[in-house]
Scaffold this motif. Structure first.
Motif, PDB file in Angstrom:
ATOM      1  N   LYS A  75       0.741  -0.977  -0.095  1.00  0.00           N
ATOM      2  CA  LYS A  75       0.030   0.133  -0.128  1.00  0.00           C
ATOM      3  C   LYS A  75       1.041   0.881  -0.009  1.00  0.00           C
ATOM      4  N   THR A  76       2.255   1.358   0.601  1.00  0.00           N
ATOM      5  CA  THR A  76       3.468   2.223   0.858  1.00  0.00           C
ATOM      6  C   THR A  76       3.156   2.477  -0.397  1.00  0.00           C
ATOM      7  N   VAL A  77       3.476   2.045  -1.817  1.00  0.00           N
ATOM      8  CA  VAL A  77       3.743   2.646  -2.917  1.00  0.00           C
ATOM      9  C   VAL A  77       2.653   3.226  -3.625  1.00  0.00           C
ATOM     10  N   VAL A 108       1.802  -2.961  13.191  1.00  0.00           N
ATOM     11  CA  VAL A 108       1.495  -1.904  12.128  1.00  0.00           C
ATOM     12  C   VAL A 108       2.931  -1.531  11.650  1.00  0.00           C
ATOM     13  N   GLY A 109       3.554  -2.039  10.079  1.00  0.00           N
ATOM     14  CA  GLY A 109       3.638  -1.330   9.422  1.00  0.00           C
ATOM     15  C   GLY A 109       5.616  -1.243   8.992  1.00  0.00           C
ATOM     16  N   VAL A 110       6.372  -2.148  10.118  1.00  0.00           N
ATOM     17  CA  VAL A 110       7.371  -2.294  10.432  1.00  0.00           C
ATOM     18  C   VAL A 110       7.990  -2.912   9.404  1.00  0.00           C
ATOM     19  N   ILE A 143      -4.811   8.576   5.447  1.00  0.00           N
ATOM     20  CA  ILE A 143      -4.441   8.170   6.755  1.00  0.00           C
ATOM     21  C   ILE A 143      -4.594   6.336   6.406  1.00  0.00           C
ATOM     22  N   ASP A 144      -2.641   6.277   7.281  1.00  0.00           N
ATOM     23  CA  ASP A 144      -2.409   4.862   7.152  1.00  0.00           C
ATOM     24  C   ASP A 144      -3.581   3.746   7.992  1.00  0.00           C
ATOM     25  N   GLU A 145      -4.410   2.847   8.165  1.00  0.00           N
ATOM     26  CA  GLU A 145      -4.246   2.146  10.034  1.00  0.00           C
ATOM     27  C   GLU A 145      -5.365   3.019   9.896  1.00  0.00           C
ATOM     28  N   GLN A 180       8.448   4.622  10.379  1.00  0.00           N
ATOM     29  CA  GLN A 180       8.309   4.030   9.416  1.00  0.00           C
ATOM     30  C   GLN A 180       8.605   4.418   8.043  1.00  0.00           C
ATOM     31  N   HIS A 181       7.056   5.285   7.410  1.00  0.00           N
ATOM     32  CA  HIS A 181       6.713   5.564   6.470  1.00  0.00           C
ATOM     33  C   HIS A 181       7.404   6.601   5.864  1.00  0.00           C
ATOM     34  N   HIS A 182       8.017   7.419   6.637  1.00  0.00           N
ATOM     35  CA  HIS A 182       8.746   9.114   6.558  1.00  0.00           C
ATOM     36  C   HIS A 182      10.701   8.257   6.115  1.00  0.00           C
TER      37      HIS A 182
END
Ligand code: ADP
Ligand code: MG
Length: 675
Positions: A289-291, A537-539, A383-385, A319-321
């Motif tokens: 999803k990040t891409v 989440v996210g890692v 907005i994530d999660e 992580q996103h940053h």
């Protein structure tokens, strides 16, 4: 032309607590169950486990003190006798049940120590020939201080006084073979003698089907109207030039999956419209999803606007940053990082950059949408999660500038039926494909007693050059205990595995330390990472191939699935070990079985819905969506489909019916009824 309920203010207040504000609400206050007082059973024929009404004479009554205070009376008819037992009683009970009294009692027979008995039956004095009820007696949802007779009287008056006109056009009713509204309502409140208690409790009864359909239709109609209302707002038209997105795609070490490309096309299409997008991007853990978020942000930036990405926790935002800055800075896109824990001077600098438009993409926690933050030109909020944010936190975002487009991302899939009902006003894009080359994760359930073997497995895995997570249990009552436990686990593992580089990360750590620890794990400087559930989440560390989750039985399915999704991200085979402590509750067993058997997030989510009901999923939903009282989207999915098909037709072809239907089911219910 509203018809208020005539009752004393205290009663009105209590009725309001039951959701009853008008006389029409009383009509829609449907029975929970029914009692059968239409015929008498002879005591000889009364069988255990079934509710009966018996009538006879009291031949004995006494208050006993052993083993505890209770009132026991003997009731006798021509065919036998049984006991009436009361553990709570009042003086007038004793008076009513005196020897020689003629009594009718309603209850469920139990085989007690002293023979057949009725515990806490409903009793009343009768004379010979006192008539029995001529239909089943409805039992309504009630509250302290609102008795059944009171509710029955109020409901009955409303049924007599109101015109229960139909709100469905004949064409609709005929095509779905639905009963007229009035017939359905009357059947449920005043069942005809031909219907048994069992038939009336069956949701497939035509009367129930009609009401469930009405309710589902009202939901669909209101969702459609909400959707239309939202589309009436203005939003910036974000037509990308392709310069940034093309450069971004060119530098990616992989190409998009078909699913990623498809959802991106859906998003671009929405961004180019002049009303705000509200799109939910669903994709299982690891689906990439990040891409997609990066591409969407770049589209907004290309169009001359800013984008913001908000994550629910610092660790996830961080992580996103890291990832987005690494991707976008080389393209000349200035990325700014903002969370609550930033040093004051850094925060002020970030806020200034955002306000001046130096920032093209802002990444952070909900600090991004505090009052002191003003965007120069926000075009898109991601907005994530989203399910982890409170309603207020998400709403704050819409106040920032002219309605920006919104993209929410979630790895907790909404089961199809819920998506069709409670989420019907959202546009949903689904990434239904994982990037290629993933090896499936093997899940193992192991009792805590065999923890030693698990430590051996970690040693072996890391000897191969891989990395591992050890997730400490969630301790709901106390964050302090949770932390103590994580520290103790960390120290114990460090001692048992002295040859390994072990790290610890938890929610109470300073943001800098947390970030440093995650970076060390990313770089394989830390081989085994002990963590509280903050890593849920996210890692994203593809070299991590083993995940151990302690006390897995305490965690919810979505959480387990999220955690497990931290491994299986690279080319190497991955394992997830769920440690559990015996004995297991039935619920825990059911959950662990689901997570053991399934790796598909949608299936897990569906099973979760079956186990727990919709509450959890709806936490994320804004409160505007009324809860369903009668219909169950999962069980009544055929009706739901029909309601979904008919809602647009009703709005276009029969607008006055649609309006009346909504008015009846949602608010101002009575204005279309003549009282
Ligand atoms: P999630 O949907 O859980 O947020 P991520 O966006 O973190 O997933 O992606 C998971 C991993 O998959 C990341 O390492 C990411 O770089 C990688 N990835 C994403 N898309 C692709 C793709 N099309 N091909 C290969 N790897 C991909
Ligand atoms: Mg993610």
């Amino acid at each position: 032309m509203t018809a208020p309920i005539s009752a004393p203010p205290t009663t009105l207040k209590k009725l309001a607590k039951l959701g009853i504000h008008s006389r029409f609400d009383l009509v829609l206050h449907l029975p929970l169950r029914y009692e059968d007082e239409t015929h008498l059973t002879q005591i000889r024929d009364a069988r255990a486990g079934t509710p009966v009404v018996v009538e006879g004479t009291i031949t004995d009554a006494q208050v006993q003190w052993k083993p505890r205070k209770q009132l026991i009376a003997t009731l006798e008819d021509d065919t036998g006798q049984l006991q009436l037992r009361f553990l709570h009683f009042y003086p007038n009970h004793i008076k009513q049940l005196s020897k020689g009294a003629r009594i009718r009692a309603l209850g469920e027979i139990r085989h007690g120590f002293h023979g057949d008995e009725l515990v806490h039956p409903k009793v009343r004095e009768v004379v010979d020939g006192t008539p029995l009820a001529d239909h089943l007696t409805p039992v309504y949802p009630a509250l302290q201080g609102i008795t059944q007779p009171m509710l029955r009287r109020l409901v009955s008056q409303s049924l007599d006084d109101l015109i229960l006109a139909d709100t469905l056009p004949d064409a609709l009713r005929d095509s779905l073979h639905l009963l007229p509204f009035r017939d359905a309502i009357m059947t449920l409140h005043r069942p005809p003698p031909s219907l048994s208690v069992t038939q009336l409790s069956d949701g497939a009864l035509p009367a129930w089907q009609r009401l469930k359909f009405d309710e589902l239709l009202a939901q669909q109609l209101s969702m459609r109207l909400a959707y239309r209302a939202r589309r009436a707002h203005n939003a910036p038209v974000l037509t990308g030039t392709g310069t940034l997105t093309r450069a971004f795609l060119a530098q990616l070490p992989f190409s998009l999956t078909r699913a990623q490309a498809r959802v991106m096309a859906e998003i671009s299409h929405d961004l180019a419209e002049s009303h705000p997008m509200h799109r939910l991007l669903q994709g299982d853990v690891g689906s990439g999803k990040t891409v997609v978020a990066a591409l969407a942000a770049l589209t907004a930036i290309e169009a001359g606007y800013q984008a913001a990405l908000m994550a629910p926790t610092e660790i996830l935002a961080e992580q996103h940053h890291l990832k987005l800055a690494a991707w976008l800075e080389p393209l000349g896109v200035h990325v700014t990082w903002l969370t609550g824990s930033l040093k004051k001077s850094h925060k002020q600098a970030a806020i200034a950059d955002i306000a001046a438009g130096v920032t093209r993409l802002a990444v952070g926690t909900h600090a991004l949408f505090q009052d002191d933050v003003a965007f120069e030109r926000l075009g898109l909020a991601i907005i994530d999660e989203q399910h982890r944010f409170g309603v207020g936190q998400r709403l704050a975002l819409t106040d920032k500038g002219a309605a920006p487009h919104q993209l929410t991302m979630s790895a907790t899939p909404i089961p199809r039926t819920l998506a069709m009902s409670y989420y019907a006003d959202l546009d949903v894009s689904v990434i239904d494909e994982l990037p290629p080359g993933r090896t499936p994760i093997t899940t193992k359930l192991i009792s805590t007693a065999r923890r030693g073997e698990v430590v051996g497995a970690i040693r072996a895995e890391i000897a191969q050059g891989r990395q591992a997570y050890w997730v400490c249990p969630l301790i709901e009552e106390s964050e302090t205990l949770e932390l103590q436990n994580a520290v103790a686990t960390f120290e114990a593992l460090q001692q048992t595995l002295p040859e390994l580089r072990v790290g610890l990360v938890h929610g109470r750590m300073k943001a800098d330390d947390k970030a440093a620890m995650m970076a060390a794990f990313q770089a394989n400087e830390v081989q085994l990472l002990v963590a509280t559930t903050v890593i849920e989440v996210g890692v994203d560390v593809p070299n991590a191939t083993l995940m151990v989750i302690e006390h897995a039985e305490r965690m919810g399915l979505a959480q387990l699935h999220q955690l497990r999704g931290r491994v299986g991200r690279g080319a190497h085979a991955s394992r997830c070990v769920l440690l559990f402590e015996e004995p297991l509750s039935e619920l825990a067993k059911a959950r662990l079985k689901v997570i053991y058997q399934h790796t598909d997030g949608f299936e897990i989510s569906r099973q979760d819905l079956l186990i727990r009901g919709p509450g959890e999923f709806l936490g994320a939903r804004q409160s505007g969506a009324p809860l369903l009282r009668f219909a169950d989207p999962e069980q009544d999915d055929a009706l739901l489909e029909a309601a979904k098909d008919w809602a647009p037709r009703l709005l276009s072809d029969y607008p006055e019916y649609a309006e009346r239907h909504l008015a009846r089911w949602l608010s101002g219910r009575e204005q279309f009824l003549k009282a």
